[in-house]
Design an enzyme around this catalytic site. Structure first.
Site: not given
Ligand code: MOS
Length: 765
Positions: A268, A657, A659-660, A662, A729, A731-732
């Protein structure tokens, strides 16, 4: 699933299994919902995290932390600790090896370092902050080390520390840059436009400090070999950054440093930069010439690894009566330490989201005697979107407009701050799709319009926003004579499905069945991958695997061309494609040769290449961002003030996307973290002593199962033509907009505007 794994090499691949059979042998792996390739390893407890590795003859380290916030050590008496049972050494500033100032992470990439802070590590008697490590105790067992640590006697001379944000605010300064961008952006004259506006809102929003709390605490094993090479097991988000930082600190050639990390138990951002513990572990290994294991306790993570800074933000919006924005002012202050440069880019959303002719987006910092603040999931954007998206809701309410309509009429045609075209922007489509699925039309616009017994019910929306980032990367591909392939990249797997998605992409590019492609990763001896941060890793590595696939195909074609009998000898690279385990003509289906056949005829047992992706010039040409619309419903207990999130829908616009399965996990994880940010999480900080008061999961409340409703995720899956394979990406972005959507829903339920996080019970009574 089959997994081959030795202590220093992590290779994963799919074996045919029930879940995959139907998908496995059909081309078109990208975009399919494969389960994680490493799922079995994780479920069985076989995935190795840093502290799990076995090394010969380890010794264990424990840290002693400063109990003052600023000053100097006048005496440090280690004699009793040193003679305690099992103790091998006690290292303090008086006997530690000399190392230079740690090179801090630098967004331009010029410094190869990735340290979080440039404050010296065990180099002098100065105390720079509360809980600074001041001694390492090394013993045969962990208990012996920890006990001996309690016997170290320290006298200090204290100085007055600067730790109060409130006291420092009047002296806030403009930082040199904000993550490599200008600290202030001025377009038109926002102040004048605001004062002339027909409708306005102007408020202060506050967000507290937060800590990451990854399930795996920071842990390191350092092995200083006899040939002066260094092997480190550590869970970083930046393997090469750690390798280079340690090389610089310990005067080693980079090729002498190897960092291994097949699994990171959550990051994170808290493992994006290098903290003192890893350096201290290496110092210990160098000093006692034995492998050292240093595992940080949960409380220790709060003491050793910084979190998200607090913020005080002003958002002032000016608009015409019809809702068209004329002025947008987003300013405010965050706190940094005196030893880092991370202002937390909370004004970035205001620079790119809406279309007023007049914008001021500028931020200031105060510098405190504390641990360095750092990246935490969508740093900047998550707290900035909280303020901006609350303000948009406030403006919509005052104009009696639907908040989605307010966004729709303020949708820019080009990027307002950069004046460049958007590479791909379908935010309004995300709102439209989300509104329909969430049944937004049924909402009562007036607060307190819905009730279920003692529970006041309300709905809210907010925009999710995160930039697109791509960094240069290198990947290796090896194709074997048995028709299998290995893809290699340093890479980081902190739970996001890195190996899974890269295998999908590589199998596609190579025209191989999914179970013929292995992914080797988690090791700085493998080709360089960039930091797993800023949601860049997946697409960055995909681009490098594409480059390596092109290169290996050209080499295979040349190899086949040496054999006059090969059908490929008449074909050019432009005429072929990879499918059916080899290279074949694009137009004549059977014309071509398998990899096995090419290598057999050439008398080779394998072929391998390394290749790097092109520089990400698209980021300069276009304004590239991901978007989303967060819809939530809350229920607020009128008697207790308790807020429960009862429904969630996230509707995202992030390119295609890959891989739906993940991806949806990633979006959900972000939203869950946002629920914590909105309702329960807060790092309690003593403004007199500069000490964190709740360094435990008992007192720092992250969401648990009962705090989280079913989270519905949809995405429009529109490819971005300007990114490799059309993806962004993800992730955030999931965390962004969440706290605002909750605060807006709480207003809709109760009529109370809470502008400072977290929205605890007391603020609603
Ligand atoms: Mo993210 S806060 O750039 O791991």
């Amino acid at each position: 699933m089959n997994n081959v794994r030795t202590i220093q090499e992590t290779v994963v691949r799919f074996a045919p299994g029930k879940d995959h059979d139907s998908l496995m042998h059909k081309p078109g792996y990208a975009g399919k919902p494969f389960s994680r390739v490493d799922a079995n390893l994780k479920v069985k407890g076989e995935a190795l995290f840093s502290a799990d590795f076995k090394v010969e003859n380890p010794a264990f380290a424990a840290l002693v932390y400063s109990t003052i916030t600023k000053g100097r050590i006048t005496t440090i008496d280690t004699s009793e600790a040193a003679s305690s049972s099992g103790v091998l050494a006690v290292i303090t500033h008086e006997n530690a090896p000399k190392i230079p100032t740690p090179p801090v992470f630098d967004p331009t990439g010029e410094s190869k370092g990735t340290a979080a802070s440039d404050s010296p590590v065990l180099q002098d008697n100065r105390i720079y902050r509360d809980s600074q490590p001041i001694a390492i105790v090394i013993a045969a067992t962990l208990d012996q080390a920890e006990y001996a640590g309690t016997l170290v006697k320290v006298d200090y001379e204290t100085e007055i520390a600067t730790v109060s944000f409130a006291a420092c605010k009047p002296e806030a300064v403009t930082p040199s840059d904000v993550l490599g961008e200008e600290p202030e952006v001025k377009i038109g004259n926002a102040g004048t436009a605001f004062s002339e506006a027909e409708a306005t809102t102007d408020n202060i929003y506050r967000t507290p400090r937060y800590n990451h709390n990854a399930i795996e605490p920071h842990a390191t094993i350092a092995v200083w070999n006899e040939d002066d090479s260094l092997l480190v097991y550590d869970p970083p988000q930046n393997l090469y950054g750690v390798k280079h930082t340690l090389a610089i600190l310990f005067g080693l050639a980079p090729e002498k440093v190897r960092v291994v990390s097949p699994f990171v138990g959550g990051g994170f951002g808290g493992k994006g930069t290098l903290w003192d513990n890893t350096m201290l572990c290496v110092i210990a290994a160098k000093t006692v010439k034995r492998p050292i294991k240093l595992v940080i306790s949960r409380a220790g993570v709060f003491r050793l690894a910084g979190g998200r800074t607090l913020s005080e933000q002003r958002v002032a919006l000016g608009a015409k009566k019809d809702g068209r924005l004329t002025a947008l002012i987003h300013s405010g202050i965050t706190a940094m330490s005196k030893h880092n440069n991370f202002p937390e880019q909370f004004t970035f959303p205001a620079r790119h989201l809406y279309s007023p002719k007049n914008i001021f987006a500028g931020q200031k910092v105060v510098k405190l005697d504390t641990i360095a603040n750092t990246f935490m999931r969508a740093p900047g954007e998550s707290i900035g979107a909280f303020a901006l998206e609350l303000a948009m809701d406030e403006l919509a309410y005052s104009l009696k407009m639907d908040p989605i309509e307010l966004r729709r009429i303020n949708e820019p045609k080009t990027d307002p701050a950069k004046n460049t075209a958007f590479s791909s922007r379908h935010l309004i489509e995300a709102y439209t799709l989300g509104a329909e699925k969430f049944n937004w039309q049924k909402r009562h616009a007036e607060p307190r319009g819905q009730r279920d017994g003692k529970w006041l019910v309300g709905q809210g929306v907010a925009t999710a926003y995160y930039p697109v980032l791509r960094l240069p990367a290198t990947a290796g591909i090896r194709i074997n004579a048995d028709g299998t392939a290995f893809v290699k990249a340093a890479a980081h797997e902190m739970g996001m499905g890195t190996a899974t998605v890269q295998i999908q992409h590589a199998a596609e590019k190579l025209g191989l069945p999914l179970d013929k492609v292995s992914f080797q990763y988690g090791d700085s001896d493998l080709p360089e991958s960039p930091i797993a941060g800023g949601s860049n890793q997946t697409v960055s590595i995909v681009a490098s695997v594409t480059a390596a696939a092109e290169k290996i195909h050209k080499e295979l074609l040349a190899l086949a061309g040496r054999n006059a009998d090969s059908p490929l000898s008449n074909l050019t690279y432009e005429q072929i494609e990879a499918r059916n385990n080899g290279l074949f003509s694009k137009t004549d289906a059977p014309e071509g040769e398998t990899y096995m056949s090419i290598l057999k005829h050439a008398g080779k047992d394998h072929i391998k290449v390394n290749a790097s992706s092109e520089m990400p010039t698209e980021l300069k040409q276009y304004s590239m961002h991901s978007y989303g619309a967060q819809f939530c419903e809350v229920r607020v207990n009128e008697e207790t003030g308790e807020t429960r999130v009862s429904r969630w829908l996230g509707s995202f616009d992030c390119g295609i996307i890959l891989n739906p399965k993940t991806a949806i996990s990633q979006f959900r994880g972000g939203i869950i973290m946002g629920i914590g940010m909105a309702l329960t999480e807060e790092t309690l900080f003593d403004e007199r002593k500069g000490r964190i008061m709740n360094p435990s999961l008992a007192e720092y409340h992250i969401p648990v199962n009962l705090d989280v409703p079913y989270i519905d995720i949809i995405y429009n899956n529109i490819p971005d033509a300007h990114t490799p394979i059309g993806a962004h990406g993800i992730g955030e972005i999931g965390i962004t907009g969440v706290a605002a959507a909750i605060a807006n829903a709480v207003f809709n339920a109760t009529g109370k505007r809470v502008r400072d996080l977290p929205i605890t019970l007391d603020k609603l009574l």
